[in-house]
Design a protein around this motif. Structure first.
Motif, PDB file in Angstrom:
ATOM      1  N   PRO A  56      -6.341  -0.017   5.698  1.00 27.24           N
ATOM      2  CA  PRO A  56      -5.118   0.706   4.836  1.00 27.24           C
ATOM      3  C   PRO A  56      -4.937   2.442   4.651  1.00 27.24           C
ATOM      4  CG  PRO A  56      -6.255   0.377   3.168  1.00 27.24           C
ATOM      5  CD  PRO A  56      -7.628  -0.235   4.425  1.00 27.24           C
TER       6      PRO A  56
ATOM      7  N   PHE B 224      -3.280   0.403  -2.961  1.00 31.03           N
ATOM      8  CA  PHE B 224      -2.747  -0.951  -3.165  1.00 31.03           C
ATOM      9  C   PHE B 224      -1.980  -1.266  -4.897  1.00 31.03           C
ATOM     10  CE2 PHE B 224      -2.407  -5.727  -4.155  1.00 31.03           C
ATOM     11  CZ  PHE B 224      -1.769  -5.923  -3.150  1.00 31.03           C
TER      12      PHE B 224
ATOM     13  N   TYR C 123       1.210  -1.106  -0.001  1.00 34.61           N
ATOM     14  CA  TYR C 123      -0.031   0.243   0.178  1.00 34.61           C
ATOM     15  C   TYR C 123       1.148   1.027  -0.068  1.00 34.61           C
ATOM     16  CZ  TYR C 123      -4.019  -3.045   1.426  1.00 34.61           C
ATOM     17  OH  TYR C 123      -4.697  -3.812   0.635  1.00 34.61           O
TER      18      TYR C 123
ATOM     19  N   ASP D 233       1.951  -5.138   2.452  1.00 33.87           N
ATOM     20  CA  ASP D 233       0.378  -6.071   2.464  1.00 33.87           C
ATOM     21  C   ASP D 233       0.559  -6.704   3.909  1.00 33.87           C
ATOM     22  OD1 ASP D 233       1.274  -8.508   1.051  1.00 33.87           O
ATOM     23  OD2 ASP D 233      -0.415  -8.543   0.117  1.00 33.87           O
TER      24      ASP D 233
END
Length: 67
Positions: A46, A57, A28, A39
């Protein structure tokens, strides 16, 4: 003859893996702060720890890991 054997040995050796083996599929990113969190290391939503903005992402591709 030693040169040929050296070349054979170099070609036969295994290359190290650039990616850690922990099921990471990417990271992210915060575009404002340039903060990156893998991740696999993320706990919860996030959200950027520096500015609080939502992070996007990005999947890693190829052998170059975003890690």
């Amino acid at each position: 003859m030693e040169l040929i054997e050296s070349v054979k040995a170099a070609l036969a050796s295994t290359a190290p893996k650039d990616r850690p083996a922990n099921d990471s599929e990417g990271a992210y990113w915060c575009d404002d702060c340039a903060v990156r969190i893998r991740d696999a290391d993320l706990e919860g939503e996030p959200v950027c720890p520096d500015c609080g903005a939502e992070m996007r992402f990005e999947r890693s591709t190829g052998r170059d890991c975003a890690c």
